[in-house]
Scaffold this motif. Structure first.
Motif, mmCIF file in Angstrom:
data_model
loop_
_atom_site.group_PDB
_atom_site.id
_atom_site.type_symbol
_atom_site.label_atom_id
_atom_site.label_comp_id
_atom_site.label_asym_id
_atom_site.label_seq_id
_atom_site.Cartn_x
_atom_site.Cartn_y
_atom_site.Cartn_z
ATOM 1 N N ALA A 35 54.163 51.131 30.468
ATOM 2 C CA ALA A 35 52.850 51.264 29.837
ATOM 3 C C ALA A 35 52.795 50.468 28.534
ATOM 4 N N LYS A 36 53.860 50.564 27.726
ATOM 5 C CA LYS A 36 53.914 49.810 26.467
ATOM 6 C C LYS A 36 53.777 48.313 26.716
ATOM 7 N N LYS A 37 54.507 47.808 27.689
ATOM 8 C CA LYS A 37 54.456 46.372 27.987
ATOM 9 C C LYS A 37 53.052 45.964 28.412
ATOM 10 N N ASN A 38 52.407 46.776 29.237
ATOM 11 C CA ASN A 38 51.045 46.451 29.671
ATOM 12 C C ASN A 38 50.081 46.395 28.486
ATOM 13 N N TYR A 39 50.207 47.336 27.568
ATOM 14 C CA TYR A 39 49.345 47.315 26.387
ATOM 15 C C TYR A 39 49.676 46.127 25.493
ATOM 16 N N GLU A 40 50.953 45.826 25.333
ATOM 17 C CA GLU A 40 51.340 44.676 24.507
ATOM 18 C C GLU A 40 50.781 43.384 25.101
ATOM 19 N N ASP A 41 50.843 43.266 26.426
ATOM 20 C CA ASP A 41 50.276 42.089 27.090
ATOM 21 C C ASP A 41 48.767 42.014 26.874
ATOM 22 N N ALA A 42 48.105 43.155 26.981
ATOM 23 C CA ALA A 42 46.649 43.187 26.790
ATOM 24 C C ALA A 42 46.272 42.788 25.367
ATOM 25 N N LEU A 43 47.066 43.229 24.396
ATOM 26 C CA LEU A 43 46.765 42.918 23.002
ATOM 27 C C LEU A 43 46.955 41.444 22.670
ATOM 28 N N GLU A 45 45.778 39.147 24.556
ATOM 29 C CA GLU A 45 44.581 38.484 25.089
ATOM 30 C C GLU A 45 43.514 38.376 24.008
ATOM 31 N N ASN A 46 42.594 37.456 24.226
ATOM 32 C CA ASN A 46 41.464 37.269 23.325
ATOM 33 C C ASN A 46 40.360 38.251 23.737
ATOM 34 N N LEU A 47 40.405 39.448 23.171
ATOM 35 C CA LEU A 47 39.477 40.509 23.540
ATOM 36 C C LEU A 47 38.395 40.659 22.482
ATOM 37 N N PRO A 48 37.201 41.118 22.894
ATOM 38 C CA PRO A 48 36.170 41.432 21.904
ATOM 39 C C PRO A 48 36.699 42.479 20.916
ATOM 40 N N GLY A 49 36.221 42.440 19.693
ATOM 41 C CA GLY A 49 36.723 43.300 18.635
ATOM 42 C C GLY A 49 36.792 44.768 18.973
ATOM 43 N N ASP A 50 35.714 45.313 19.543
ATOM 44 C CA ASP A 50 35.707 46.747 19.839
ATOM 45 C C ASP A 50 36.698 47.093 20.950
ATOM 46 N N VAL A 51 36.874 46.201 21.897
ATOM 47 C CA VAL A 51 37.830 46.430 22.980
ATOM 48 C C VAL A 51 39.257 46.353 22.423
ATOM 49 N N ALA A 52 39.514 45.343 21.600
ATOM 50 C CA ALA A 52 40.837 45.200 20.988
ATOM 51 C C ALA A 52 41.191 46.424 20.149
ATOM 52 N N THR A 53 40.226 46.944 19.412
ATOM 53 C CA THR A 53 40.456 48.132 18.595
ATOM 54 C C THR A 53 40.795 49.331 19.469
ATOM 55 N N SER A 54 40.046 49.503 20.539
ATOM 56 C CA SER A 54 40.294 50.617 21.455
ATOM 57 C C SER A 54 41.672 50.499 22.098
ATOM 58 N N ILE A 55 42.009 49.297 22.571
ATOM 59 C CA ILE A 55 43.311 49.062 23.191
ATOM 60 C C ILE A 55 44.424 49.309 22.167
ATOM 61 N N SER A 56 44.214 48.887 20.950
ATOM 62 C CA SER A 56 45.207 49.075 19.898
ATOM 63 C C SER A 56 45.460 50.557 19.631
ATOM 64 N N HIS A 57 44.394 51.363 19.578
ATOM 65 C CA HIS A 57 44.547 52.808 19.363
ATOM 66 C C HIS A 57 45.291 53.448 20.537
ATOM 67 N N GLN A 58 44.943 53.032 21.744
ATOM 68 C CA GLN A 58 45.613 53.565 22.928
ATOM 69 C C GLN A 58 47.091 53.165 22.930
ATOM 70 N N TYR A 59 47.366 51.925 22.546
ATOM 71 C CA TYR A 59 48.745 51.450 22.482
ATOM 72 C C TYR A 59 49.568 52.299 21.523
ATOM 73 N N GLU A 60 48.997 52.624 20.376
ATOM 74 C CA GLU A 60 49.719 53.442 19.399
ATOM 75 C C GLU A 60 50.065 54.804 19.988
ATOM 76 N N ALA A 61 49.147 55.390 20.750
ATOM 77 C CA ALA A 61 49.411 56.685 21.376
ATOM 78 C C ALA A 61 50.527 56.564 22.415
ATOM 79 N N VAL A 62 50.512 55.492 23.181
ATOM 80 C CA VAL A 62 51.560 55.260 24.179
ATOM 81 C C VAL A 62 52.904 55.041 23.490
ATOM 82 N N ARG A 63 52.896 54.263 22.426
ATOM 83 C CA ARG A 63 54.130 53.997 21.688
ATOM 84 C C ARG A 63 54.707 55.292 21.108
#
Length: 81
Positions: A35-43, A45-63
Protein backbone atom coordinates in the motif's frame (compact mmCIF):
# COMPACT_ATOMS: atom_id res chain seq x y z
CA UNK A 1 -5.06 -1.68 8.86
CA UNK A 2 -6.93 -4.97 8.47
CA UNK A 3 -8.19 -4.27 4.93
CA UNK A 4 -4.59 -4.08 3.71
CA UNK A 5 -3.84 -7.38 5.39
CA UNK A 6 -6.76 -9.01 3.65
CA UNK A 7 -5.91 -7.37 0.33
CA UNK A 8 -2.37 -8.71 0.67
CA UNK A 9 -3.74 -12.24 0.72
CA UNK A 10 -3.57 -13.26 4.35
CA UNK A 11 -4.80 -16.78 4.60
CA UNK A 12 -7.45 -16.51 7.32
CA UNK A 13 -7.62 -20.27 7.67
CA UNK A 14 -3.89 -20.38 8.43
CA UNK A 15 -4.32 -17.62 10.98
CA UNK A 16 -7.06 -19.52 12.77
CA UNK A 17 -5.31 -22.87 12.61
CA UNK A 18 -1.99 -21.96 14.09
CA UNK A 19 0.15 -19.29 12.49
CA UNK A 20 1.80 -17.42 15.30
CA UNK A 21 1.29 -13.72 15.96
CA UNK A 22 4.71 -12.76 14.60
CA UNK A 23 4.05 -14.42 11.23
CA UNK A 24 0.61 -12.83 11.00
CA UNK A 25 2.10 -9.40 11.64
CA UNK A 26 4.80 -10.04 9.02
CA UNK A 27 2.02 -10.76 6.50
CA UNK A 28 0.21 -7.59 7.51
CA UNK A 29 3.39 -5.57 7.16
CA UNK A 30 3.88 -6.95 3.65
CA UNK A 31 0.40 -5.71 2.78
CA UNK A 32 1.17 -2.30 4.21
CA UNK A 33 4.46 -2.22 2.27
CA UNK A 34 2.49 -2.73 -0.90
CA UNK A 35 0.00 0.00 0.00
CA UNK A 36 2.84 2.41 0.87
CA UNK A 37 4.53 1.81 -2.47
CA UNK A 38 1.28 2.41 -4.36
CA UNK A 39 0.75 5.71 -2.56
CA UNK A 40 4.37 6.74 -3.09
CA UNK A 41 4.00 6.00 -6.80
CA UNK A 42 0.78 8.01 -6.94
CA UNK A 43 2.41 10.97 -5.22
CA UNK A 44 5.08 11.06 -7.94
CA UNK A 45 2.37 11.74 -10.53
CA UNK A 46 1.32 15.20 -11.62
CA UNK A 47 -2.01 15.32 -9.77
CA UNK A 48 -4.41 18.23 -9.28
CA UNK A 49 -3.78 19.98 -5.96
CA UNK A 50 -6.85 18.72 -4.13
CA UNK A 51 -6.23 15.14 -5.28
CA UNK A 52 -2.56 15.31 -4.29
CA UNK A 53 -3.54 16.63 -0.86
CA UNK A 54 -6.06 13.84 -0.36
CA UNK A 55 -3.58 11.18 -1.50
CA UNK A 56 -0.93 12.67 0.78
CA UNK A 57 -3.24 12.49 3.82
CA UNK A 58 -4.16 8.90 2.98
CA UNK A 59 -0.48 8.02 2.52
CA UNK A 60 0.33 9.36 5.98
CA UNK A 61 -2.38 7.14 7.49
CA UNK A 62 -1.03 4.11 5.63
CA UNK A 63 2.52 4.92 6.70
CA UNK A 64 1.43 5.24 10.34
CA UNK A 65 -0.41 1.91 10.15
CA UNK A 66 2.67 0.30 8.63
CA UNK A 67 4.89 1.65 11.39
CA UNK A 68 2.44 0.47 14.06
CA UNK A 69 2.35 -3.03 12.57
CA UNK A 70 6.14 -3.13 12.29
CA UNK A 71 6.44 -2.11 15.94
CA UNK A 72 4.01 -4.83 17.00
CA UNK A 73 5.86 -7.36 14.85
CA UNK A 74 9.16 -6.39 16.43
CA UNK A 75 7.69 -6.76 19.92
CA UNK A 76 6.47 -10.28 19.13
CA UNK A 77 9.94 -11.15 17.86
CA UNK A 78 11.56 -10.21 21.16
CA UNK A 79 8.90 -11.88 23.31
CA UNK A 80 9.04 -15.09 21.29
CA UNK A 81 12.77 -15.50 21.95
Amino acid sequence: MLPHCIAAGINIKAVVTGKDEHNILEECERGEDSAKKNYEDALKENLPGDVATSISHQYEAVREAHDRIRSLRDKTSTTAA
